[in-house]
Structure formats: structure tokens, C-alpha cells
Design a protein around this motif. Structure first.
Motif, mmCIF file in Angstrom:
data_model
loop_
_atom_site.group_PDB
_atom_site.id
_atom_site.type_symbol
_atom_site.label_atom_id
_atom_site.label_comp_id
_atom_site.label_asym_id
_atom_site.label_seq_id
_atom_site.Cartn_x
_atom_site.Cartn_y
_atom_site.Cartn_z
ATOM 1 N N ASP A 67 -15.833 -2.577 -2.670
ATOM 2 C CA ASP A 67 -16.191 -4.041 -3.802
ATOM 3 C C ASP A 67 -15.922 -4.815 -5.012
ATOM 4 O O ASP A 67 -15.397 -5.829 -5.075
ATOM 5 N N GLY A 111 -19.371 0.052 -2.316
ATOM 6 C CA GLY A 111 -18.611 0.543 -1.508
ATOM 7 C C GLY A 111 -19.018 0.975 0.089
ATOM 8 O O GLY A 111 -20.136 1.340 0.290
ATOM 9 N N GLY A 160 0.548 -1.349 0.187
ATOM 10 C CA GLY A 160 0.564 0.321 0.257
ATOM 11 C C GLY A 160 0.511 1.471 -0.304
ATOM 12 O O GLY A 160 2.015 1.357 -0.248
ATOM 13 N N GLU A 165 -3.771 3.433 2.132
ATOM 14 C CA GLU A 165 -4.505 3.058 1.270
ATOM 15 C C GLU A 165 -3.491 2.014 -0.062
ATOM 16 O O GLU A 165 -2.821 1.439 -0.451
ATOM 17 N N SER A 166 -4.149 0.732 -0.005
ATOM 18 C CA SER A 166 -4.201 -0.353 -0.762
ATOM 19 C C SER A 166 -3.773 -0.306 -1.539
ATOM 20 O O SER A 166 -4.659 0.270 -2.515
ATOM 21 N N LEU A 180 -8.797 -0.353 -3.219
ATOM 22 C CA LEU A 180 -10.131 -1.381 -2.380
ATOM 23 C C LEU A 180 -10.453 -1.411 -1.172
ATOM 24 O O LEU A 180 -11.318 -0.595 -0.469
ATOM 25 N N ARG A 181 -9.178 -0.953 0.119
ATOM 26 C CA ARG A 181 -9.304 -0.380 0.683
ATOM 27 C C ARG A 181 -8.571 1.032 1.512
ATOM 28 O O ARG A 181 -7.595 1.116 0.983
ATOM 29 N N TYR A 182 -9.181 1.244 2.581
ATOM 30 C CA TYR A 182 -8.428 2.835 2.353
ATOM 31 C C TYR A 182 -8.637 2.861 4.326
ATOM 32 O O TYR A 182 -9.656 2.838 4.179
ATOM 33 N N ARG A 183 -7.410 3.416 5.460
ATOM 34 C CA ARG A 183 -7.920 3.854 6.618
ATOM 35 C C ARG A 183 -7.398 5.200 6.354
ATOM 36 O O ARG A 183 -6.477 5.949 5.831
ATOM 37 N N GLN A 196 -12.384 3.810 8.095
ATOM 38 C CA GLN A 196 -11.710 3.204 7.330
ATOM 39 C C GLN A 196 -12.211 2.528 6.118
ATOM 40 O O GLN A 196 -14.424 2.862 6.861
ATOM 41 N N ALA A 197 -12.480 2.436 5.120
ATOM 42 C CA ALA A 197 -13.503 2.352 4.036
ATOM 43 C C ALA A 197 -12.856 0.854 2.906
ATOM 44 O O ALA A 197 -12.258 1.184 3.150
ATOM 45 N N LYS A 198 -13.823 0.796 2.233
ATOM 46 C CA LYS A 198 -13.735 -0.224 1.679
ATOM 47 C C LYS A 198 -14.171 -0.194 0.365
ATOM 48 O O LYS A 198 -16.059 -0.015 0.561
#
Length: 273
Positions: free
Chosen positions: A129, A135, A70, A99-100, A104-107, A125-127
């Protein structure tokens, strides 16, 4: 585009200019991002009409790091705003995100103080799909709550990479919804106008190899989450290099603007994955 970077410096809003500045379809692009640490000095730009702002000054440190899976961004700033008819306001903020690389993934975690008093902390956090799919945002602070993200939303680093890839392809106008976690709102619409390619100049090349890269003049308009709004909350102009470094920036609120001038920059190591 700095993640980062994007809320700016109005007297009642948090600042994350780099986070929102920074990258649809798939965050994995051709852009070769250079991890770096940069220091900026901030000052009052222009004022128009009855702005009420008489001065501004401060510093900002921005770090875009890379891990095997990330991107990490940390933005810290101190800013003092002076007003004609009210007391000065001193703002201090620390905004950290991860962030990945698949986008697709985030903090996110933001802490801010005004005149020494701590404002509410924003963390969560957020993601998504999948690429171009919707998401969910899960806020932990200031209060637990969930918000659905619409399809097509990008997180900040993916948005920056997306901008660079589109600029290389010769595109001039791009509009996407971005979520950065700088406020407790949903994703906001960010419209980008990309100018002609700018080749590096001799003076910049002397300062750092990181600046010896071509780039594009980019202007981003940040619209509120309310989709009925016809005018942006503010605009951010910058020279975005093809390695993700953002040169001098201007945050324009209409009746006044804040300048961020790049003073120093150094490369960070890439992971040995």
C-alpha cells in the motif's frame, strides 16, 4: 544479490536462492544495478554428521533484466541430488518474476519438476500500500487465496538494492521480512551480516568488467514464516558486488551445503527510457 535469489536445494523444497538474496524504506537507492545474465555450476560443499547426502551437481542460469518501470528476473536450474539410503532426485525449476522499481508491485511464477514429474506451479502477484506499509498477496496457483503482508516487507530486487545501500553506508547487520513467491508461505525473516568491503582482484577484472567492482561478503539467514522459530531454515553466503552481481555462493543447510560457482557472465542492455 540475485533475486534474486531464496529457497535452496533440500530434498523437499523449491529452489530460489538468487531471488531471495537479492533488497526498507524505499527500494529506490543509490545502488547502480547492472542488468546481466550469469551461469553457475553447482556441487556438493561440506557434509556434517548424518546428512545422508552423498553428492550434488547441476547448473543454474540467472538473468536480472531491467525495463523502464521494473526489474525482471529469470532463474533456471537443474540439480541432481544423491543420497546414501534413497534414490537420486533430479530437480528442474524455472522461476520468473517482475518487480516495479518503486518496490510496491510484484509478480511471480515458479514451475518445478522432480524426476520428470511436475510439482505444483506457484503463480500470483503481490502489492504494498506504500513504502514500509503492509499489502496483499494474491495467489492464482496452486489454489486461489489471499494473504495479508505485514508492514515493512520488501520484495527481492528491492532487498538486494537495500543491502548494497546499507553496505555502502557501513552497516553490518540488517534484518527484514522478504516475500519472493517461491513458496505459498507469507514473507520470511531474512537476517543479513555484512562483512568488510572487498576490492576487485586482477583475475576477476580480466573475466568481465561486471566483476571489476568492489563488494562485500554477505551471509543471509532465512527464518521460517513461523515467528517462534529460533533457528534459520538455511543460510546463504556470497560475495555481493556493488552492481548487484553475486559471485560464488554457498547454501548451508547445517548438515550439508551446496556451492554455486560463477562460470560465465555477460551484460544485458539497459532500457532507453
Amino acid at each position: 544479490m540475485m533475486q534474486g535469489l531464496a529457497r535452496a536445494f533440500p530434498p523437499t523444497a523449491a529452489v530460489a536462492i538468487l531471488i531471495a538474496a537479492g533488497i526498507g524504506a524505499g527500494p529506490v537507492g543509490a545502488a547502480e544495478i547492472a542488468p546481466h545474465h550469469a551461469l553457475y555450476s553447482m556441487s556438493l560443499g561440506s557434509t556434517h554428521g548424518d546428512a545422508g547426502v552423498t553428492g550434488a551437481g547441476g547448473t543454474m542460469a540467472y538473468q536480472w533484466g531491467e525495463s523502464c518501470d521494473g526489474w525482471t528476473v529469470e532463474q533456471r536450474y537443474r540439480l541432481k541430488m544423491a543420497y546414501a539410503e534413497s534414490s537420486d532426485v533430479s530437480i528442474s525449476s524455472n522461476f520468473v518474476t517482475w518487480e516495479s522499481k518503486d518496490g510496491l508491485r510484484y509478480r511471480f511464477n515458479q514451475k518445478e519438476t522432480r524426476n520428470g514429474n511436475e510439482n505444483e506451479e506457484i503463480r500470483g502477484q503481490a502489492k504494498l500500500d506504500g513504502p514500509d506499509k503492509g499489502g496483499t498477496i494474491e495467489f492464482e496457483k496452486p489454489q486461489p487465496k489471499s494473504i495479508k503482508l505485514p508492514p515493512g516487507v520488501l520484495f527481492p530486487s528491492s532487498h538486494t538494492i537495500f543491502l548494497i545501500d546499507k553496505a555502502k553506508a557501513g552497516e553490518n547487520f540488517i534484518s527484514r521480512h522478504i516475500f519472493d513467491g517461491a513458496t505459498v508461505e507469507n514473507a520470511v525473516l531474512v537476517s543479513a551480516v555484512i562483512g568488510a568491503k572487498v576490492e576487485p582482484d586482477e583475475e576477476s577484472a580480466k573475466k568481465s568488467p561486471l566483476l571489476n567492482r568492489p563488494g562485500w561478503r554477505v551471509r543471509l539467514a532465512f527464518f521460517p514464516a513461523d515467528q517462534k522459530a529460533e533457528k534459520p531454515d538455511y543460510e546463504l553466503g556470497m560475495l555481493l558486488l556493488d552492481n548487484g552481481v553475486s559471485r560464488d555462493m554457498v547454501i548451508d543447510y547445517g548438515d550439508y551445503s551446496i556451492r554455486a560457482k560463477l562460470d560465465d557472465i555477460e551484460a544485458l542492455p539497459k532500457p532507453g527510457c
